[in-house]
Design a protein around this motif. Structure first.
Motif, short mmCIF file in Angstrom:
data_model
loop_
_atom_site.label_atom_id
_atom_site.label_comp_id
_atom_site.label_asym_id
_atom_site.label_seq_id
_atom_site.Cartn_x
_atom_site.Cartn_y
_atom_site.Cartn_z
N ARG A 1 0.71 -0.89 0.19
CA ARG A 1 -0.17 -0.14 -0.35
C ARG A 1 0.95 1.15 -0.40
NH1 ARG A 1 -3.28 -3.83 1.61
NH2 ARG A 1 -5.35 -3.37 1.27
N PHE A 2 1.83 1.82 0.54
CA PHE A 2 2.63 2.14 1.32
C PHE A 2 2.96 3.09 -0.92
CE2 PHE A 2 6.10 4.88 1.50
CZ PHE A 2 5.70 5.93 2.73
N LEU A 3 3.90 1.27 -0.82
CA LEU A 3 4.74 1.76 -1.91
C LEU A 3 4.29 2.41 -3.36
CD1 LEU A 3 7.37 -1.53 -2.19
CD2 LEU A 3 7.72 0.88 -2.17
N ALA A 4 2.61 2.04 -3.43
CA ALA A 4 1.66 2.60 -4.26
C ALA A 4 1.49 3.50 -4.01
CB ALA A 4 0.60 1.60 -4.25
N ALA A 5 1.09 3.86 -2.71
CA ALA A 5 0.70 5.17 -2.27
C ALA A 5 -0.58 4.83 -1.96
CB ALA A 5 1.50 6.36 -3.23
N ARG A 6 -1.28 4.20 -1.73
CA ARG A 6 -2.84 3.92 -1.86
C ARG A 6 -3.50 5.01 -0.23
NH1 ARG A 6 -4.09 3.03 -6.19
NH2 ARG A 6 -6.01 2.70 -4.86
N ALA A 7 -4.69 5.60 -0.55
CA ALA A 7 -4.78 6.08 0.65
C ALA A 7 -4.28 5.34 1.93
CB ALA A 7 -6.66 5.85 0.43
N LEU A 8 -4.35 6.30 3.04
CA LEU A 8 -3.88 5.77 4.02
C LEU A 8 -5.33 4.66 5.07
CD1 LEU A 8 -1.90 8.66 5.58
CD2 LEU A 8 -1.16 6.98 4.37
N SER A 9 -6.47 5.47 4.55
CA SER A 9 -7.89 4.92 4.95
C SER A 9 -7.43 2.93 4.91
CB SER A 9 -8.69 5.46 5.14
OG SER A 9 -9.22 5.29 3.36
N SER A 10 -6.92 3.08 3.97
CA SER A 10 -6.46 1.52 3.62
C SER A 10 -6.35 0.87 4.32
CB SER A 10 -6.66 1.62 1.55
OG SER A 10 -5.47 1.63 1.77
N PHE A 11 -4.97 1.07 4.96
CA PHE A 11 -3.81 0.15 5.76
C PHE A 11 -4.69 -0.48 6.85
CE2 PHE A 11 -0.99 2.99 2.93
CZ PHE A 11 -0.77 2.63 3.10
N PRO A 12 -4.05 -1.66 6.92
CA PRO A 12 -4.52 -2.14 8.24
C PRO A 12 -4.47 -1.85 9.95
CG PRO A 12 -2.81 -3.40 7.87
CD PRO A 12 -3.02 -2.28 6.52
N TRP A 13 -4.95 -0.06 9.65
CA TRP A 13 -4.36 -0.04 10.52
C TRP A 13 -5.12 -0.65 12.52
CZ3 TRP A 13 -0.51 3.42 9.83
CH2 TRP A 13 -0.55 3.86 9.03
N GLN A 14 -6.43 -1.47 12.53
CA GLN A 14 -6.45 -1.43 13.11
C GLN A 14 -6.42 -3.44 13.22
OE1 GLN A 14 -10.82 -2.54 13.04
NE2 GLN A 14 -10.87 -3.22 15.00
N SER A 15 -5.51 -3.78 12.85
CA SER A 15 -4.54 -4.44 12.99
C SER A 15 -3.15 -4.78 13.99
CB SER A 15 -4.06 -5.45 12.44
OG SER A 15 -5.86 -6.43 11.24
#
Length: 340
Positions: free
Chosen positions: A19-33
């Motif tokens: 996700r970071f390499l592709a600069a995807r929206a931060l909301s798509s990251f697995p923050w809860q995990s």
């Protein structure tokens, strides 16, 4: 750490990395995990690993994302850490300080990891609409079509591919690296898009033929022996291009992704598809596939209606299994196979 915990951590790291390499929206990251893992661990190892897989990743060090994106990501990572651990982690703040001293360029980079272990890096505009075009960024359907192509490489192997509306070039670069086409023609009509396309082709280690004539000089070019296909970038304005000009590409297969964003482009696309139906190679017309995100059902309906009026039959391609790229889960996408 138990084997299942090691496996879970590896999946989490891969998710952050892609996700970071592709600069995807931060909301798509697995923050809860991540929060759950941080509560279960007392050391900083997981956060340090994430740092190495993202901001400190070799690809990012060489081809960085936008400064604003890196700053937002690190700020969120610091917030997650501080919400659970009171002791600050120096490495996070040092990385943030480095980002804060960098200047924001007008272009940034996104990188995508392929199953073979190679990567694709794209230079893109930091704005969704830039210089009057949407073609300077990568859209979800381009990722979706690239996945489908990599799952069906035989459809592209040793064939000449013409891509309409190539944009930043992700789909074509994936096909060139993974599907062994004989030749690949990236095309668009906007001068800035064409300039960026040429740069992205070269950035990813492919060489460019100067024009279509050079591309056709060696029809015997065998990708079974060659390291890479013959590649060119061409200006194709759907409204003014002629049948002879399209026939000069000698396409075996025609593809397009995320080009159905307004009624005007739908009509122009159907028009150029009609012209391509007259381009016979070895007594057969090229295969054609169009991928799109279903943002507005009315736009899809207009496309299929206009295809019917043009006498072009179509069928929807079954959804593919592999999801290699981190596009939005909720996006509804489709690929139509057209019988020109």
């Amino acid at each position: 750490m138990a084997p299942e915990e090691i496996a879970e951590a590896a999946v989490l790291l891969q998710s952050f990395e892609r996700r970071f390499l592709a600069a995807r929206a931060l909301s798509s990251f697995p923050w809860q995990s991540l929060e759950e893992k941080l509560r279960d661990s007392s050391g900083p190892e997981l956060l340090l690993d994430i740092l190495q897989k993202t901001v400190k990743h070799p690809l990012c060090m060489k081809h960085p994302p936008s400064v604003k994106y890196a700053w937002s990501f690190l700020s969120e990572l610091i917030r997650k850490h501080e919400a659970i651990h009171t002791e600050p982690l120096d490495e996070l703040y040092e990385a943030l300080a480095e980002v804060l001293t960098a200047e924001e360029p007008t272009q940034c980079h996104r990188s995508y990891l392929l199953p073979s272990g190679v990567s694709i890096t794209l230079c893109e505009s930091t704005a969704i609409i830039s210089h009057g075009t949407t073609g300077l960024v990568t859209w979800n359907a381009a990722l979706y079509l690239a996945e489908w192509a990599m799952e069906n490489p035989a459809g592209f192997a040793h064939r000449t591919v013409l891509e309409l509306g190539s944009g930043a070039g992700l789909t074509g670069l994936a096909i060139c690296k993974m599907c062994r086409p004989r030749a690949y023609v990236f095309s668009d009509c906007h001068s800035r898009v064409l300039e960026q396309l040429q740069g992205n082709v070269l950035l990813n280690g492919l060489s460019l033929e100067p024009n279509v004539a050079a591309l056709a000089q060696h029809p015997e070019h065998d990708t079974a022996d060659a390291e890479s296909p013959r590649v060119t970038v061409a200006r194709v304005d759907w409204d003014v291009v002629t049948v002879p000009q399209l026939a000069a590409f000698q396409p075996d297969i025609v593809i397009a992704a995320d080009v159905l964003y307004c009624p005007e482009t739908v009509l122009s696309l159907v028009g150029v598809l009609q012209k391509l139906s007259a381009c016979q190679k070895d007594q057969r017309v090229p295969d054609a596939y169009v991928a799109f995100t279903i943002r507005n059902p009315e736009t899809r309906q207009l496309f299929t209606t206009e295809l019917g009026r043009a006498g072009i039959l179509w069928e929807e391609v079954p959804r593919h299994d592999q999801k290699l790229f981190p596009y939005e889960e909720h996006s509804e996408m489709a690929i139509l196979k057209l019988m020109l």
